[in-house]
Enzyme design. Structure first.
Site, mmCIF file in Angstrom:
data_model
loop_
_atom_site.group_PDB
_atom_site.id
_atom_site.type_symbol
_atom_site.label_atom_id
_atom_site.label_comp_id
_atom_site.label_asym_id
_atom_site.label_seq_id
_atom_site.Cartn_x
_atom_site.Cartn_y
_atom_site.Cartn_z
ATOM 1 N N THR A 14 0.634 -1.259 -0.022
ATOM 2 C CA THR A 14 -0.026 0.019 -0.081
ATOM 3 C C THR A 14 0.726 1.302 -0.121
ATOM 4 O O THR A 14 2.141 1.320 0.280
ATOM 5 C CB THR A 14 -0.927 -0.015 1.255
ATOM 6 O OG1 THR A 14 -1.885 1.188 1.118
ATOM 7 C CG2 THR A 14 -0.137 0.117 2.517
ATOM 8 N N ASN A 16 -0.813 3.790 1.238
ATOM 9 C CA ASN A 16 -1.683 4.673 2.403
ATOM 10 C C ASN A 16 -1.107 4.449 3.649
ATOM 11 O O ASN A 16 -1.069 3.421 4.272
ATOM 12 C CB ASN A 16 -3.034 3.947 2.082
ATOM 13 C CG ASN A 16 -4.132 4.611 3.071
ATOM 14 O OD1 ASN A 16 -3.898 4.912 4.115
ATOM 15 N ND2 ASN A 16 -5.088 5.167 2.415
ATOM 16 N N GLY A 18 -2.708 5.188 6.371
ATOM 17 C CA GLY A 18 -3.511 4.960 7.466
ATOM 18 C C GLY A 18 -3.738 3.419 7.554
ATOM 19 O O GLY A 18 -3.956 2.685 8.474
ATOM 20 N N LYS A 19 -3.487 2.931 6.265
ATOM 21 C CA LYS A 19 -3.773 1.245 6.350
ATOM 22 C C LYS A 19 -2.391 0.641 6.576
ATOM 23 O O LYS A 19 -2.796 -0.150 7.254
ATOM 24 C CB LYS A 19 -3.862 0.950 4.589
ATOM 25 C CG LYS A 19 -4.220 -0.516 4.578
ATOM 26 C CD LYS A 19 -4.627 -0.999 3.020
ATOM 27 C CE LYS A 19 -5.762 -0.342 2.502
ATOM 28 N NZ LYS A 19 -6.338 -0.904 1.240
ATOM 29 N N ASP A 75 -7.792 -6.218 -0.707
ATOM 30 C CA ASP A 75 -8.629 -5.685 -1.634
ATOM 31 C C ASP A 75 -9.944 -5.806 -0.967
ATOM 32 O O ASP A 75 -10.283 -6.983 -0.643
ATOM 33 C CB ASP A 75 -8.518 -6.327 -2.955
ATOM 34 C CG ASP A 75 -9.215 -5.176 -4.080
ATOM 35 O OD1 ASP A 75 -8.459 -4.227 -4.049
ATOM 36 O OD2 ASP A 75 -9.997 -5.515 -4.736
ATOM 37 N N TYR A 168 -18.299 4.175 2.269
ATOM 38 C CA TYR A 168 -19.497 3.950 2.359
ATOM 39 C C TYR A 168 -20.133 3.781 3.869
ATOM 40 O O TYR A 168 -21.392 3.316 4.139
ATOM 41 C CB TYR A 168 -19.917 2.689 1.419
ATOM 42 C CG TYR A 168 -19.780 3.021 -0.029
ATOM 43 C CD1 TYR A 168 -20.762 3.132 -0.696
ATOM 44 C CD2 TYR A 168 -18.515 2.794 -0.493
ATOM 45 C CE1 TYR A 168 -20.553 3.243 -2.049
ATOM 46 C CE2 TYR A 168 -18.032 2.962 -1.809
ATOM 47 C CZ TYR A 168 -19.132 3.022 -2.517
ATOM 48 O OH TYR A 168 -18.909 3.402 -4.133
ATOM 49 N N ARG A 195 -12.676 -6.831 7.621
ATOM 50 C CA ARG A 195 -11.351 -6.794 7.473
ATOM 51 C C ARG A 195 -10.870 -7.687 8.845
ATOM 52 O O ARG A 195 -9.941 -8.699 8.921
ATOM 53 C CB ARG A 195 -10.637 -5.651 7.575
ATOM 54 C CG ARG A 195 -9.102 -5.541 7.651
ATOM 55 C CD ARG A 195 -8.399 -4.117 7.384
ATOM 56 N NE ARG A 195 -8.564 -3.874 5.965
ATOM 57 C CZ ARG A 195 -9.466 -2.838 5.345
ATOM 58 N NH1 ARG A 195 -10.169 -2.064 6.249
ATOM 59 N NH2 ARG A 195 -9.409 -2.590 4.029
#
Length: 209
Positions: A14, A16, A18-19, A75, A168, A195
């Site tokens: 990643t 990202n 945060g991830k 994913d 979402y 997750r």
């Protein structure tokens, strides 16, 4: 499954931050040091798969081959039963890139509106069943790989509610609850999420007795 993770370094496929932080916290108790593909300067491969598992494997294998280190990718996305599983692997793509306060980001309200608009076209009695999926893929530099799939079922509500989530989350109500993901305390959400389900399966196989 012949290989197992041990303590040591693991590349998280990643860019990202945060991830990376979230996954690092989940794996820290097992002595795993997580480093991001972004910090290693690894490119992001095109996600050309047609399933969550295919795209997760594409990312994990690319990082493992480029770094020579075991790599983990995920994913994930939202699927709506009445929309034949859409947006699915295109979950993020439905949130078009915009520029907010000078930096690029995705317009998730737009994405939620697209889903709601398509459901509204089918009439007020359209079932609003939906689920979040997460696939984690582990890949070794020698080509071996394994995937773990997680899922949480629920339904969609409108208008969006809550400010604690992202994506979402403000329109997704998990089964058995009245609050949306964005109204739940983040720790409570993470404990029940798609997750968390996938990670529980990874930990059981990779670090279990």
């Amino acid at each position: 499954m012949s290989k197992r993770l041990g303590s040591g370094s693991l590349v998280i496929a990643t860019h990202n931050a945060g991830k990376l932080k979230e996954i690092s916290a989940l794996l820290d108790p097992y002595g795993v040091k997580c480093i991001s593909a972004g910090s290693l300067g690894l490119p992001e491969p095109p996600e050309t798969g047609t399933t969550f598992a295919q795209n997760a494997l594409i990312k994990a294998r690319a990082s493992a081959e480029a770094s020579g280190i075991v790599s983990l990718a995920d994913d994930s996305g939202l699927s709506v039963a009445a929309l034949d599983g859409r947006p699915g692997i295109y979950t993020a793509d439905w949130a078009e890139r915009q520029h907010f306060e000078g930096s690029p980001g995705r317009d998730w309200y737009m994405a939620m509106g697209k889903v709601e608009g398509l459901l509204a076209e089918q009439g007020p009695d359209t079932p609003r069943d939906a689920w979040f999926s997460c696939v984690l893929a582990l890949a070794w530099p020698d080509g071996e790989s394994v995937v773990y799939e997680g899922r949480i079922d629920g339904s969609l509500t409108w208008p969006p509610r809550g400010t604690l989530g992202f994506g979402y989350d403000p329109v997704f109500v998990p089964s058995g609850r009245k609050e949306t993901f964005a109204e739940l305390d983040p720790a409570e959400k993470h404990a029940m999420s798609h997750r968390a389900d996938a990670f529980a399966k990874l930990v059981a196989e990779q670090f279990g007795a």
